[in-house]
Design a protein around this motif. Structure first.
Motif, PDB file in Angstrom:
ATOM      1  N   THR A 141      15.115  20.145  34.285  1.00 57.75           N
ATOM      2  CA  THR A 141      14.742  18.941  35.024  1.00 57.75           C
ATOM      3  C   THR A 141      13.384  18.393  34.605  1.00 57.75           C
ATOM      4  OG1 THR A 141      13.801  20.280  36.792  1.00 57.75           O
ATOM      5  CG2 THR A 141      16.104  19.564  37.050  1.00 57.75           C
ATOM      6  N   ASP A 142      12.496  19.238  34.166  1.00 66.64           N
ATOM      7  CA  ASP A 142      11.164  18.786  33.780  1.00 66.64           C
ATOM      8  C   ASP A 142      10.935  18.842  32.278  1.00 66.64           C
ATOM      9  OD1 ASP A 142      10.457  18.339  36.429  1.00 66.64           O
ATOM     10  OD2 ASP A 142       9.773  20.396  36.702  1.00 66.64           O
ATOM     11  N   SER A 143      11.983  18.955  31.496  1.00 67.08           N
ATOM     12  CA  SER A 143      11.797  19.077  30.056  1.00 67.08           C
ATOM     13  C   SER A 143      11.736  17.709  29.405  1.00 67.08           C
ATOM     14  CB  SER A 143      12.931  19.892  29.438  1.00 67.08           C
ATOM     15  OG  SER A 143      14.153  19.208  29.572  1.00 67.08           O
ATOM     16  N   PHE A 144      11.108  17.677  28.248  1.00 65.71           N
ATOM     17  CA  PHE A 144      10.989  16.451  27.473  1.00 65.71           C
ATOM     18  C   PHE A 144      11.144  16.810  26.008  1.00 65.71           C
ATOM     19  CE2 PHE A 144       8.321  13.671  24.881  1.00 65.71           C
ATOM     20  CZ  PHE A 144       8.892  12.442  25.179  1.00 65.71           C
ATOM     21  N   HIS A 145      11.898  15.988  25.299  1.00 66.07           N
ATOM     22  CA  HIS A 145      12.045  16.180  23.861  1.00 66.07           C
ATOM     23  C   HIS A 145      11.905  14.823  23.195  1.00 66.07           C
ATOM     24  CE1 HIS A 145      13.355  17.700  20.008  1.00 66.07           C
ATOM     25  NE2 HIS A 145      14.218  16.698  19.935  1.00 66.07           N
ATOM     26  N   GLY A 146      11.100  14.755  22.172  1.00 65.82           N
ATOM     27  CA  GLY A 146      10.908  13.499  21.455  1.00 65.82           C
ATOM     28  C   GLY A 146      10.466  13.755  20.041  1.00 65.82           C
ATOM     29  N   THR A 147      10.208  12.696  19.325  1.00 64.74           N
ATOM     30  CA  THR A 147       9.754  12.782  17.943  1.00 64.74           C
ATOM     31  C   THR A 147       8.517  11.920  17.786  1.00 64.74           C
ATOM     32  OG1 THR A 147      12.041  13.037  17.203  1.00 64.74           O
ATOM     33  CG2 THR A 147      10.425  12.445  15.540  1.00 64.74           C
ATOM     34  N   GLY A 148       7.512  12.486  17.175  1.00 62.92           N
ATOM     35  CA  GLY A 148       6.292  11.736  16.886  1.00 62.92           C
ATOM     36  C   GLY A 148       6.216  11.421  15.403  1.00 62.92           C
ATOM     37  N   ILE A 149       5.916  10.173  15.082  1.00 59.86           N
ATOM     38  CA  ILE A 149       5.796   9.755  13.684  1.00 59.86           C
ATOM     39  C   ILE A 149       4.424   9.128  13.495  1.00 59.86           C
ATOM     40  CG2 ILE A 149       6.748   8.307  11.851  1.00 59.86           C
ATOM     41  CD1 ILE A 149       9.396   8.275  13.422  1.00 59.86           C
ATOM     42  N   SER A 150       3.680   9.643  12.534  1.00 60.82           N
ATOM     43  CA  SER A 150       2.375   9.075  12.191  1.00 60.82           C
ATOM     44  C   SER A 150       2.462   8.483  10.792  1.00 60.82           C
ATOM     45  CB  SER A 150       1.287  10.147  12.215  1.00 60.82           C
ATOM     46  OG  SER A 150       1.155  10.683  13.517  1.00 60.82           O
ATOM     47  N   LEU A 151       1.986   7.254  10.632  1.00 61.98           N
ATOM     48  CA  LEU A 151       1.988   6.590   9.331  1.00 61.98           C
ATOM     49  C   LEU A 151       0.559   6.471   8.828  1.00 61.98           C
ATOM     50  CD1 LEU A 151       4.496   3.713  10.135  1.00 61.98           C
ATOM     51  CD2 LEU A 151       4.959   5.783   8.823  1.00 61.98           C
ATOM     52  N   PHE A 152       0.367   6.765   7.561  1.00 65.17           N
ATOM     53  CA  PHE A 152      -0.952   6.700   6.937  1.00 65.17           C
ATOM     54  C   PHE A 152      -0.865   5.816   5.706  1.00 65.17           C
ATOM     55  CE2 PHE A 152      -0.420  10.813   8.948  1.00 65.17           C
ATOM     56  CZ  PHE A 152      -1.535  10.893   9.759  1.00 65.17           C
TER      57      PHE A 152
ATOM     58  N   LEU B 104       0.840  -1.199   0.000  1.00 68.05           N
ATOM     59  CA  LEU B 104       0.000   0.000   0.000  1.00 68.05           C
ATOM     60  C   LEU B 104       0.874   1.246   0.000  1.00 68.05           C
ATOM     61  CD1 LEU B 104      -2.860  -0.729   2.559  1.00 68.05           C
ATOM     62  CD2 LEU B 104      -3.020  -0.616   0.086  1.00 68.05           C
ATOM     63  N   PHE B 105       0.399   2.272  -0.673  1.00 64.86           N
ATOM     64  CA  PHE B 105       1.082   3.551  -0.625  1.00 64.86           C
ATOM     65  C   PHE B 105       0.974   4.091   0.799  1.00 64.86           C
ATOM     66  CE2 PHE B 105       1.085   8.218  -1.200  1.00 64.86           C
ATOM     67  CZ  PHE B 105       2.355   8.342  -1.726  1.00 64.86           C
ATOM     68  N   THR B 106       2.121   4.431   1.378  1.00 66.83           N
ATOM     69  CA  THR B 106       2.174   4.851   2.781  1.00 66.83           C
ATOM     70  C   THR B 106       2.872   6.189   2.884  1.00 66.83           C
ATOM     71  OG1 THR B 106       2.303   2.536   3.453  1.00 66.83           O
ATOM     72  CG2 THR B 106       2.909   4.172   5.095  1.00 66.83           C
ATOM     73  N   THR B 107       2.258   7.120   3.617  1.00 67.33           N
ATOM     74  CA  THR B 107       2.895   8.410   3.875  1.00 67.33           C
ATOM     75  C   THR B 107       3.129   8.551   5.365  1.00 67.33           C
ATOM     76  OG1 THR B 107       0.729   9.487   3.990  1.00 67.33           O
ATOM     77  CG2 THR B 107       1.866   9.552   1.868  1.00 67.33           C
ATOM     78  N   ALA B 108       4.074   9.422   5.706  1.00 68.94           N
ATOM     79  CA  ALA B 108       4.414   9.629   7.115  1.00 68.94           C
ATOM     80  C   ALA B 108       4.451  11.116   7.416  1.00 68.94           C
ATOM     81  CB  ALA B 108       5.764   8.993   7.433  1.00 68.94           C
ATOM     82  N   ALA B 109       4.111  11.460   8.631  1.00 70.30           N
ATOM     83  CA  ALA B 109       4.236  12.824   9.137  1.00 70.30           C
ATOM     84  C   ALA B 109       5.107  12.759  10.390  1.00 70.30           C
ATOM     85  CB  ALA B 109       2.863  13.402   9.472  1.00 70.30           C
ATOM     86  N   VAL B 110       6.139  13.579  10.433  1.00 69.02           N
ATOM     87  CA  VAL B 110       7.089  13.590  11.537  1.00 69.02           C
ATOM     88  C   VAL B 110       7.066  14.967  12.180  1.00 69.02           C
ATOM     89  CG1 VAL B 110       9.502  13.254  12.179  1.00 69.02           C
ATOM     90  CG2 VAL B 110       8.531  11.929  10.312  1.00 69.02           C
ATOM     91  N   ASP B 111       7.072  15.007  13.515  1.00 67.74           N
ATOM     92  CA  ASP B 111       7.064  16.285  14.216  1.00 67.74           C
ATOM     93  C   ASP B 111       7.805  16.135  15.534  1.00 67.74           C
ATOM     94  OD1 ASP B 111       6.549  18.932  14.763  1.00 67.74           O
ATOM     95  OD2 ASP B 111       4.413  18.650  15.184  1.00 67.74           O
ATOM     96  N   ASN B 112       8.358  17.243  16.002  1.00 70.02           N
ATOM     97  CA  ASN B 112       9.013  17.269  17.303  1.00 70.02           C
ATOM     98  C   ASN B 112       7.968  17.364  18.405  1.00 70.02           C
ATOM     99  OD1 ASN B 112      11.600  17.214  16.262  1.00 70.02           O
ATOM    100  ND2 ASN B 112      11.701  19.447  16.093  1.00 70.02           N
TER     101      ASN B 112
END
Length: 164
Positions: free
Chosen positions: A134-145, A115-123
């Motif tokens: 001390t309370d900070s968080f950094h990550g990456t979110g990836i959504s696949l469609f 299947l044709f698959t697209t992705a969206a990436v965001d911080n």
């Protein structure tokens, strides 16, 4: 016959209600081949499990995480036991991890091949205080469609039972 009485029309198989199917599944789940004399507990066999008690146990666990509630439903004969819920959950997790190792990639197990698959990436950044980290968080979110069509619905990567 328990729900509709002894008439031929209700027993012909036409218009079987969900209540009838659920009652039949609960009867199957709670019946035993042999019961030990003097035993007050019913031992359920995995080979005789029906979908309804499994569904009830997994759904209640997913929504509440309450062991006592699942055990109460089990004692009433409406659900599988909490230990069985945990065994199924562990089995599902182990099988997904096995698939990750086999495919050598971590992606949702329900993605289909072809299947044709697209992705969206965001911080993902969360920093409530700029003076300390001390309370900070950094990550990456990836959504696949995935984009199925009438001509191409994709193929499942692997089918297996999680209830073993």
């Amino acid at each position: 016959m328990i729900l509709d009485g002894p008439n031929i029309k209700s027993q012909s198989g036409d218009g079987v209600t969900q209540a009838t199917l659920s009652t039949a599944q609960l009867l199957q789940h709670n019946s035993s081949i042999r019961r030990r004399v003097g035993s007050i507990t019913v031992r359920h066999n995995k080979d005789r499990e029906t979908p309804l008690p499994i569904y009830v146990g997994l759904t209640v666990h997913a929504r509440t995480r309450k062991r006592d509630l699942i055990e109460m439903l089990f004692d009433l004969g409406l659900s599988i036991s909490y230990d069985r819920v945990m065994a199924i959950s562990t089995s599902m997790g182990n099988r997904v991890c096995e698939q990750y190792h086999r495919d050598e990639v971590v992606c949702p197990p329900n993605l289909r091949k072809g299947l044709f698959t697209t992705a969206a990436v965001d911080n993902i950044d969360h920093n409530p205080s700029s003076t300390t980290s001390t309370d900070s968080f950094h990550g990456t979110g990836i959504s696949l469609f995935q984009h199925p069509s009438l001509q191409n619905n994709g193929t499942y990567r692997r089918e297996h039972s999680v209830l073993e």
